[in-house]
Design a protein around this motif. Structure first.
Motif: not given
Length: 77
Positions: A62-66
């Motif tokens: 997952m990305t940091t934003d997710e």
């Protein structure tokens, strides 16, 4: 002071109070000639060691934003 069978010593309360040594304060131990010298550990160095230890260990795709979106309040349900 005495050294216990486990190699522990107790720093007298008066000294802890004078130096502001609270529970979980990290100290470094050095030998200087015939003396043992305790100094407060540099907490910035500890932080760098922790980051270096954890770096690259994440296995969630997952990305940091997710990930941050999961921790944010989505509003009334």
């Amino acid at each position: 002071m005495r050294i216990t069978t486990k190699g522990r010593v107790t720093i007298p309360r008066a000294i802890r109070d004078q130096l502001g040594l609270l529970p979980h304060t990290e100290l470094e131990c050095r030998v200087r000639g015939e003396e043992v010298v305790l100094t407060r550990a540099d907490s910035r160095q500890r932080g760098l060691r922790v980051v270096a230890h954890l770096s690259g260990r994440g296995d969630i795709p997952m990305t940091t934003d997710e990930i941050l979106a999961l921790t944010r309040d989505a509003g009334p349900v």
